[in-house]
Design a protein around this motif. Structure first.
Motif, PDB file in Angstrom:
ATOM      1  N   MET A 172      15.708  64.382 -56.819  1.00  0.00           N
ATOM      2  CA  MET A 172      14.571  63.573 -57.186  1.00  0.00           C
ATOM      3  C   MET A 172      14.942  62.108 -56.952  1.00  0.00           C
ATOM      4  O   MET A 172      15.759  61.561 -57.663  1.00  0.00           O
ATOM      5  CB  MET A 172      14.228  63.837 -58.661  1.00  0.00           C
ATOM      6  N   LYS A 173      14.312  61.518 -55.943  1.00  0.00           N
ATOM      7  CA  LYS A 173      14.685  60.166 -55.550  1.00  0.00           C
ATOM      8  C   LYS A 173      13.839  59.085 -56.208  1.00  0.00           C
ATOM      9  O   LYS A 173      14.355  58.031 -56.559  1.00  0.00           O
ATOM     10  CB  LYS A 173      14.583  60.012 -54.035  1.00  0.00           C
ATOM     11  N   LYS A 174      12.534  59.332 -56.365  1.00  0.00           N
ATOM     12  CA  LYS A 174      11.640  58.300 -56.894  1.00  0.00           C
ATOM     13  C   LYS A 174      10.726  58.867 -57.978  1.00  0.00           C
ATOM     14  O   LYS A 174      10.125  59.925 -57.797  1.00  0.00           O
ATOM     15  CB  LYS A 174      10.758  57.719 -55.794  1.00  0.00           C
ATOM     16  N   ILE A 175      10.608  58.088 -59.054  1.00  0.00           N
ATOM     17  CA  ILE A 175       9.740  58.447 -60.170  1.00  0.00           C
ATOM     18  C   ILE A 175       8.751  57.307 -60.375  1.00  0.00           C
ATOM     19  O   ILE A 175       9.156  56.154 -60.526  1.00  0.00           O
ATOM     20  CB  ILE A 175      10.551  58.675 -61.465  1.00  0.00           C
ATOM     21  N   LEU A 176       7.468  57.625 -60.396  1.00  0.00           N
ATOM     22  CA  LEU A 176       6.420  56.636 -60.643  1.00  0.00           C
ATOM     23  C   LEU A 176       5.962  56.755 -62.088  1.00  0.00           C
ATOM     24  O   LEU A 176       5.655  57.855 -62.555  1.00  0.00           O
ATOM     25  CB  LEU A 176       5.236  56.869 -59.700  1.00  0.00           C
ATOM     26  N   VAL A 177       5.914  55.605 -62.784  1.00  0.00           N
ATOM     27  CA  VAL A 177       5.492  55.593 -64.180  1.00  0.00           C
ATOM     28  C   VAL A 177       4.369  54.571 -64.356  1.00  0.00           C
ATOM     29  O   VAL A 177       4.627  53.372 -64.394  1.00  0.00           O
ATOM     30  CB  VAL A 177       6.660  55.238 -65.132  1.00  0.00           C
ATOM     31  N   PRO A 178       3.133  55.030 -64.452  1.00  0.00           N
ATOM     32  CA  PRO A 178       2.052  54.100 -64.757  1.00  0.00           C
ATOM     33  C   PRO A 178       2.033  53.809 -66.256  1.00  0.00           C
ATOM     34  O   PRO A 178       2.121  54.741 -67.066  1.00  0.00           O
ATOM     35  CB  PRO A 178       0.792  54.858 -64.332  1.00  0.00           C
ATOM     36  N   ILE A 179       1.970  52.534 -66.619  1.00  0.00           N
ATOM     37  CA  ILE A 179       1.948  52.185 -68.044  1.00  0.00           C
ATOM     38  C   ILE A 179       0.754  51.279 -68.335  1.00  0.00           C
ATOM     39  O   ILE A 179       0.314  50.511 -67.492  1.00  0.00           O
ATOM     40  CB  ILE A 179       3.255  51.517 -68.513  1.00  0.00           C
ATOM     41  N   ASP A 180       0.263  51.395 -69.565  1.00  0.00           N
ATOM     42  CA  ASP A 180      -0.867  50.566 -69.988  1.00  0.00           C
ATOM     43  C   ASP A 180      -0.613  49.882 -71.331  1.00  0.00           C
ATOM     44  O   ASP A 180      -1.501  49.239 -71.870  1.00  0.00           O
ATOM     45  CB  ASP A 180      -2.145  51.397 -70.046  1.00  0.00           C
ATOM     46  N   GLY A 181       0.588  50.050 -71.865  1.00  0.00           N
ATOM     47  CA  GLY A 181       0.905  49.442 -73.156  1.00  0.00           C
ATOM     48  C   GLY A 181       0.691  50.374 -74.331  1.00  0.00           C
ATOM     49  O   GLY A 181       1.023  50.029 -75.459  1.00  0.00           O
ATOM     50  N   SER A 182       0.169  51.558 -74.098  1.00  0.00           N
ATOM     51  CA  SER A 182      -0.037  52.520 -75.185  1.00  0.00           C
ATOM     52  C   SER A 182       1.291  53.166 -75.571  1.00  0.00           C
ATOM     53  O   SER A 182       2.251  53.164 -74.798  1.00  0.00           O
ATOM     54  CB  SER A 182      -1.025  53.615 -74.750  1.00  0.00           C
ATOM     55  N   LYS A 183       1.325  53.736 -76.779  1.00  0.00           N
ATOM     56  CA  LYS A 183       2.560  54.392 -77.225  1.00  0.00           C
ATOM     57  C   LYS A 183       2.902  55.574 -76.317  1.00  0.00           C
ATOM     58  O   LYS A 183       4.063  55.849 -76.061  1.00  0.00           O
ATOM     59  CB  LYS A 183       2.474  54.818 -78.686  1.00  0.00           C
ATOM     60  N   HIS A 184       1.887  56.253 -75.793  1.00  0.00           N
ATOM     61  CA  HIS A 184       2.146  57.387 -74.898  1.00  0.00           C
ATOM     62  C   HIS A 184       2.765  56.922 -73.578  1.00  0.00           C
ATOM     63  O   HIS A 184       3.623  57.601 -73.019  1.00  0.00           O
ATOM     64  CB  HIS A 184       0.863  58.178 -74.640  1.00  0.00           C
ATOM     65  N   SER A 185       2.349  55.766 -73.091  1.00  0.00           N
ATOM     66  CA  SER A 185       2.928  55.283 -71.830  1.00  0.00           C
ATOM     67  C   SER A 185       4.379  54.860 -72.039  1.00  0.00           C
ATOM     68  O   SER A 185       5.207  55.041 -71.153  1.00  0.00           O
ATOM     69  CB  SER A 185       2.095  54.164 -71.206  1.00  0.00           C
ATOM     70  N   ALA A 194      11.070  58.993 -68.342  1.00  0.00           N
ATOM     71  CA  ALA A 194      11.404  58.688 -66.946  1.00  0.00           C
ATOM     72  C   ALA A 194      12.799  58.076 -66.845  1.00  0.00           C
ATOM     73  O   ALA A 194      13.538  58.376 -65.900  1.00  0.00           O
ATOM     74  CB  ALA A 194      10.362  57.745 -66.354  1.00  0.00           C
ATOM     75  N   LYS A 195      13.162  57.229 -67.800  1.00  0.00           N
ATOM     76  CA  LYS A 195      14.510  56.637 -67.801  1.00  0.00           C
ATOM     77  C   LYS A 195      15.577  57.720 -67.921  1.00  0.00           C
ATOM     78  O   LYS A 195      16.580  57.683 -67.203  1.00  0.00           O
ATOM     79  CB  LYS A 195      14.662  55.635 -68.949  1.00  0.00           C
ATOM     80  N   LEU A 196      15.352  58.671 -68.812  1.00  0.00           N
ATOM     81  CA  LEU A 196      16.312  59.773 -68.978  1.00  0.00           C
ATOM     82  C   LEU A 196      16.440  60.581 -67.690  1.00  0.00           C
ATOM     83  O   LEU A 196      17.554  60.922 -67.272  1.00  0.00           O
ATOM     84  CB  LEU A 196      15.881  60.691 -70.128  1.00  0.00           C
ATOM     85  N   LEU A 197      15.310  60.882 -67.076  1.00  0.00           N
ATOM     86  CA  LEU A 197      15.339  61.633 -65.818  1.00  0.00           C
ATOM     87  C   LEU A 197      16.019  60.832 -64.711  1.00  0.00           C
ATOM     88  O   LEU A 197      16.807  61.377 -63.931  1.00  0.00           O
ATOM     89  CB  LEU A 197      13.919  62.009 -65.393  1.00  0.00           C
ATOM     90  N   ALA A 198      15.728  59.546 -64.647  1.00  0.00           N
ATOM     91  CA  ALA A 198      16.328  58.687 -63.613  1.00  0.00           C
ATOM     92  C   ALA A 198      17.841  58.603 -63.780  1.00  0.00           C
ATOM     93  O   ALA A 198      18.576  58.621 -62.788  1.00  0.00           O
ATOM     94  CB  ALA A 198      15.711  57.291 -63.668  1.00  0.00           C
ATOM     95  N   GLU A 199      18.296  58.524 -65.014  1.00  0.00           N
ATOM     96  CA  GLU A 199      19.739  58.493 -65.256  1.00  0.00           C
ATOM     97  C   GLU A 199      20.381  59.811 -64.843  1.00  0.00           C
ATOM     98  O   GLU A 199      21.447  59.833 -64.241  1.00  0.00           O
ATOM     99  CB  GLU A 199      20.024  58.187 -66.727  1.00  0.00           C
ATOM    100  N   ALA A 200      19.723  60.922 -65.159  1.00  0.00           N
ATOM    101  CA  ALA A 200      20.274  62.240 -64.842  1.00  0.00           C
ATOM    102  C   ALA A 200      20.300  62.523 -63.344  1.00  0.00           C
ATOM    103  O   ALA A 200      21.216  63.171 -62.848  1.00  0.00           O
ATOM    104  CB  ALA A 200      19.470  63.325 -65.561  1.00  0.00           C
ATOM    105  N   PHE A 201      19.290  62.033 -62.620  1.00  0.00           N
ATOM    106  CA  PHE A 201      19.166  62.344 -61.201  1.00  0.00           C
ATOM    107  C   PHE A 201      19.430  61.156 -60.282  1.00  0.00           C
ATOM    108  O   PHE A 201      19.230  61.248 -59.081  1.00  0.00           O
ATOM    109  CB  PHE A 201      17.773  62.914 -60.902  1.00  0.00           C
ATOM    110  N   ASN A 202      19.865  60.045 -60.877  1.00  0.00           N
ATOM    111  CA  ASN A 202      20.134  58.825 -60.111  1.00  0.00           C
ATOM    112  C   ASN A 202      18.904  58.430 -59.267  1.00  0.00           C
ATOM    113  O   ASN A 202      19.001  58.181 -58.068  1.00  0.00           O
ATOM    114  CB  ASN A 202      21.373  58.998 -59.228  1.00  0.00           C
ATOM    115  N   SER A 203      17.754  58.417 -59.932  1.00  0.00           N
ATOM    116  CA  SER A 203      16.481  58.145 -59.268  1.00  0.00           C
ATOM    117  C   SER A 203      16.074  56.688 -59.410  1.00  0.00           C
ATOM    118  O   SER A 203      16.431  56.020 -60.371  1.00  0.00           O
ATOM    119  CB  SER A 203      15.368  59.000 -59.893  1.00  0.00           C
ATOM    120  N   GLU A 204      15.258  56.254 -58.474  1.00  0.00           N
ATOM    121  CA  GLU A 204      14.603  54.950 -58.576  1.00  0.00           C
ATOM    122  C   GLU A 204      13.358  55.119 -59.452  1.00  0.00           C
ATOM    123  O   GLU A 204      12.687  56.146 -59.396  1.00  0.00           O
ATOM    124  CB  GLU A 204      14.181  54.478 -57.185  1.00  0.00           C
TER     125      GLU A 204
END
Length: 137
Positions: free
Chosen positions: A1-14, A21-31
């Protein structure tokens, strides 16, 4: 998994989606690509609409600055951007353009409608992309 897109709007869910996404990026060395989309679908007077969009852009820039700050001590490659347009369409187009492997997004956003059922934005994204989507509650 090379790239992860995270749309955020300021909500607690985002923000929960961003944490996942940070956890996944750390585990898979993703952007990680974090985007904020300011909706241009505001049904009001044109002059007032421009003011609202400008204010939302300023808030989006502050939101993305806080994301950059939260990644400051991380080795994760981070890209941030904001767009103005139809929120779901902009997310899907960015996912396609950057050929992301995964979209991680919150189940509900800040919108009134999205509080009543699975967020209308996440629903539209799921149904309009062939990319994998992780919806975080």
């Amino acid at each position: 998994m090379k790239k992860i897109l995270v749309p955020i709007d300021g909500s607690k869910h985002s923000f929960k989606a961003l944490d996942k996404a940070k956890l996944l990026a750390e585990a898979f060395n993703s952007e990680v690509i974090v985007m904020n989309v300011v909706s241009d679908l505001i049904a009001v007077n044109v002059d007032y609409k421009i003011d609202i969009i400008s204010q939302n852009i300023a808030m989006g820039e502050q939101l993305l600055d806080s994301v950059k700050e939260s990644f400051k001590d991380s080795s994760i490659k981070l890209t941030t951007l904001y767009k103005v347009g139809d929120v779901a369409k902009e997310i899907v187009e960015k996912a396609e353009k950057d050929d992301v492997d995964l979209i991680v997004m919150g189940s509900r956003g800040l919108g009134v409608i999205s509080r009543t059922f699975l967020g209308s934005i996440s629903h539209k994204v799921i149904n309009n992309t062939d990319k994998s989507v992780l919806v975080v509650k």
